[in-house]
Motif scaffolding. Structure first.
Motif, mmCIF file in Angstrom:
data_model
loop_
_atom_site.group_PDB
_atom_site.id
_atom_site.type_symbol
_atom_site.label_atom_id
_atom_site.label_comp_id
_atom_site.label_asym_id
_atom_site.label_seq_id
_atom_site.Cartn_x
_atom_site.Cartn_y
_atom_site.Cartn_z
ATOM 1 N N GLU A 292 1.098 -1.306 -0.069
ATOM 2 C CA GLU A 292 0.054 -0.089 0.015
ATOM 3 C C GLU A 292 0.900 1.271 -0.126
ATOM 4 O OE1 GLU A 292 -3.979 0.163 2.159
ATOM 5 O OE2 GLU A 292 -3.036 1.618 3.007
ATOM 6 N N THR A 293 0.344 2.132 -0.687
ATOM 7 C CA THR A 293 1.264 3.496 -0.992
ATOM 8 C C THR A 293 0.330 4.867 -0.403
ATOM 9 O OG1 THR A 293 2.329 2.525 -2.654
ATOM 10 C CG2 THR A 293 2.457 5.033 -2.571
ATOM 11 N N TRP A 294 1.245 5.394 0.371
ATOM 12 C CA TRP A 294 0.541 6.850 1.143
ATOM 13 C C TRP A 294 1.136 8.026 0.319
ATOM 14 C CZ3 TRP A 294 0.190 5.751 7.126
ATOM 15 C CH2 TRP A 294 -0.408 4.516 7.400
ATOM 16 N N THR B 142 -1.829 -2.349 -4.201
ATOM 17 C CA THR B 142 -1.589 -3.395 -5.287
ATOM 18 C C THR B 142 -1.514 -4.640 -4.663
ATOM 19 O OG1 THR B 142 -0.544 -1.631 -6.582
ATOM 20 C CG2 THR B 142 -0.899 -3.897 -7.536
ATOM 21 N N HIS B 143 -2.308 -5.928 -4.763
ATOM 22 C CA HIS B 143 -2.491 -7.113 -4.323
ATOM 23 C C HIS B 143 -2.699 -8.342 -5.430
ATOM 24 C CE1 HIS B 143 -2.011 -5.070 -0.235
ATOM 25 N NE2 HIS B 143 -2.840 -4.120 -0.754
ATOM 26 N N ALA C 52 -6.351 -3.812 -7.390
ATOM 27 C CA ALA C 52 -5.653 -2.567 -7.015
ATOM 28 C C ALA C 52 -6.825 -1.596 -6.583
ATOM 29 C CB ALA C 52 -5.310 -1.953 -8.337
ATOM 30 N N TYR C 53 -6.677 -0.698 -5.714
ATOM 31 C CA TYR C 53 -7.429 0.234 -5.036
ATOM 32 C C TYR C 53 -6.895 1.591 -5.116
ATOM 33 C CZ TYR C 53 -5.272 -1.191 -0.637
ATOM 34 O OH TYR C 53 -4.620 -1.487 0.321
ATOM 35 N N ALA C 54 -7.484 2.607 -4.981
ATOM 36 C CA ALA C 54 -6.992 3.994 -4.670
ATOM 37 C C ALA C 54 -8.200 4.650 -3.944
ATOM 38 C CB ALA C 54 -6.695 4.499 -5.843
ATOM 39 N N ALA C 55 -7.684 5.757 -3.241
ATOM 40 C CA ALA C 55 -8.645 6.457 -2.540
ATOM 41 C C ALA C 55 -7.865 7.944 -2.314
ATOM 42 C CB ALA C 55 -8.993 5.902 -1.194
ATOM 43 N N HIS D 114 5.033 5.130 -8.357
ATOM 44 C CA HIS D 114 5.989 4.032 -8.584
ATOM 45 C C HIS D 114 5.565 2.893 -9.198
ATOM 46 C CE1 HIS D 114 4.493 1.328 -5.435
ATOM 47 N NE2 HIS D 114 4.095 2.489 -4.857
ATOM 48 N N ASP D 115 6.139 1.847 -9.956
ATOM 49 C CA ASP D 115 5.892 0.747 -10.509
ATOM 50 C C ASP D 115 5.317 -0.061 -9.348
ATOM 51 O OD1 ASP D 115 6.684 1.137 -13.044
ATOM 52 O OD2 ASP D 115 8.592 0.532 -12.648
ATOM 53 N N PRO D 116 4.172 -0.962 -9.486
ATOM 54 C CA PRO D 116 3.638 -1.266 -10.748
ATOM 55 C C PRO D 116 2.278 -0.394 -11.196
ATOM 56 C CG PRO D 116 2.812 -2.623 -9.092
ATOM 57 C CD PRO D 116 3.816 -1.824 -8.499
ATOM 58 N N VAL D 117 2.166 0.667 -10.384
ATOM 59 C CA VAL D 117 0.993 1.517 -10.376
ATOM 60 C C VAL D 117 0.421 1.809 -12.230
ATOM 61 C CG1 VAL D 117 -0.302 3.497 -9.823
ATOM 62 C CG2 VAL D 117 1.142 2.276 -8.222
ATOM 63 N N PRO D 118 1.709 2.336 -13.002
ATOM 64 C CA PRO D 118 1.672 2.523 -14.277
ATOM 65 C C PRO D 118 1.036 1.661 -15.042
ATOM 66 C CG PRO D 118 3.472 3.709 -13.302
ATOM 67 C CD PRO D 118 2.839 2.881 -12.403
ATOM 68 N N ALA D 119 1.746 0.350 -14.689
ATOM 69 C CA ALA D 119 1.270 -0.830 -15.456
ATOM 70 C C ALA D 119 -0.050 -1.508 -15.221
ATOM 71 C CB ALA D 119 2.294 -2.207 -14.863
ATOM 72 N N VAL D 120 -0.449 -1.184 -13.902
ATOM 73 C CA VAL D 120 -1.799 -1.562 -13.632
ATOM 74 C C VAL D 120 -2.983 -0.596 -14.272
ATOM 75 C CG1 VAL D 120 -3.464 -1.572 -11.836
ATOM 76 C CG2 VAL D 120 -1.299 -2.440 -11.428
#
Length: 411
Positions: free
Chosen positions: A198-200, A208-209, A218-221, A246-252
């Motif tokens: 999880e990224t804050w 991402t899991h 993947a989830y975001a808030a 950061h990766d893998p966010v762009p790939a998702v």
């Protein structure tokens, strides 16, 4: 021959189906009324912690669900640049809480729960209204399009906008906006290898899991006014808010289609109910104690509610006594966590990130302490699991239960 007592469950989600299964195992005749045309839930994934898995043991389903866990190794908490703030320890978490964290699609869990019931127990496209909560000398009554049903017990499992709750407690103010919205996707992302995390960020989080079926959850808030929607589509909104993380966010995000993205504002019940029952009717899950998803405990607490209600089905005040204090405390903790991980003050974020890194350095036991009293819960009356399985065997937590994946909270 004594006629089986009858329970009517209003709502065919996770809490309602678990309650129905638990009551069925105790010999009740159960009818589940779901207003939607099918049981397929609107939503993405759900994380089940050791507390709810032990509750599922009560209905004989715990190990089936544990087997759906995807091994992801250790994970942790990151910054948008990719720097690790904290690393979670699967070994330490498994030792502390005695079981795995299982992440699976909600539809999979609903399918397993429904399979615990007789084929004719669930009625879909069946809107229902609580006409009378009943009392010591009269049954409860539920009105449907096909007529009226009488019941020895009515379970209100109809979600955050619960009509059963309004009928039982008409003076209660109901849910309030939590101050942020969420997005979720469950998609295949070929060729991506990552540690569960999880990224804050500043007023934003991302997680991402992996799932066992090979897809990625993947989830975001983000902190945003209520009722907002993207001017184009929600994938584009995610790209604007998270595309440079950061990766893998762009790939998702590259793998997601606009129609894959679900968006929902988050609401919670800020003022606790005076009780979780009235007459012969009781509330479970979001109908009773909707909470922000930041602890990943909304669905877990609904499952707990269900098995505790079945245990106390002859004494509803005991059900309230067993659940009200616990769920209120967890809901308040979820609100506090939301304020922490969706912080917008730059100075506050710097202090927060430094503190999280220090906690991780001090040791995983200290980092996990915030989940004491939640993940280690056990159901009343014990379970049918073997002592080897109850101890967790060689099972490992798939992620740090102190930072469960963000759970869905839909209106």
């Amino acid at each position: 021959m004594t006629q089986a007592r009858r329970a009517v469950v209003i709502g065919g989600g996770i809490g309602g189906l678990t309650a129905a299964a638990a009551l069925h195992r105790r010999g009740w005749q159960v009818t589940v009324l779901e207003r939607a045309g099918s049981l397929e839930p609107v939503g993405a994934a759900i994380s089940l912690a050791p507390n709810s898995l032990r509750a599922l043991d009560v209905i004989g389903l715990g190990d089936e669900i544990r087997d759906l866990a995807a091994w992801a190794g250790d994970g942790g908490l990151r910054t948008p640049s990719g720097r690790w703030l904290a690393r979670s320890s699967a070994d330490a978490a498994a030792e502390r809480f005695g079981g795995p964290l299982v992440l699976l699609h909600r539809a999979t869990l609903v399918e397993h729960l429904a399979a615990q019931l007789p084929p004719d127990a669930v009625r879909t496209a069946a809107a229902a209204t609580l006409a009378d909560s009943g009392g010591p000398d009269r049954p409860a009554r539920v009105t449907t399009a096909d007529g009226e049903l009488e019941a020895d017990l009515v379970v209100g499992a109809d979600g955050i906008r619960s009509a059963v709750r309004r009928a039982l407690f008409p003076g209660h103010p109901g849910p309030v906006y939590s101050g942020f919205t969420t997005w979720r996707v469950v998609i295949p992302v070929p060729g991506v290898d990552f540690a569960s995390h999880e990224t804050w960020g500043r007023g934003r989080i991302w997680g991402t899991h992996p799932l066992k079926d090979g897809r990625v959850y993947a989830y975001a808030a983000a902190v945003t006014p209520a009722g907002g929607r993207a001017p184009d589509d929600e994938k584009a909104e995610l790209l604007r808010r998270f595309g440079d993380w950061h990766d893998p966010v762009p790939a998702v995000l590259a793998a997601a289609r606009p129609e894959d993205v679900l968006r929902h504002d988050v609401h919670h019940i800020a003022e606790p109910l005076p009780a979780y029952h009235r007459g012969r009717a009781a509330l479970v899950g979001d109908a009773a104690h909707a909470m922000p998803p930041t602890l990943g405990q909304g669905g877990n607490q609904a499952i707990e509610d269900a098995v505790v209600l079945a245990h106390h089905c002859d004494d509803l005040p005991a059900y309230t006594a067993a659940r009200l204090h616990r769920t209120t405390a967890i809901a308040r903790q979820a609100v506090r966590v939301a304020r922490l991980n969706l912080m917008t003050s730059r100075a506050g974020i710097a202090v927060r990130d430094t503190a999280m890194a220090a906690l991780s350095t001090a040791g995983p036991a200290l980092f996990l302490r915030g989940f004491d009293g939640i993940a280690d819960w056990r159901p009343p009356g014990g379970t049918a699991r073997s002592s080897e399985a109850e101890s967790g065997g060689r099972r490992m937590l798939r992620a740090d239960p102190g930072r469960q994946p963000l759970e869905e909270n839909t209106p």
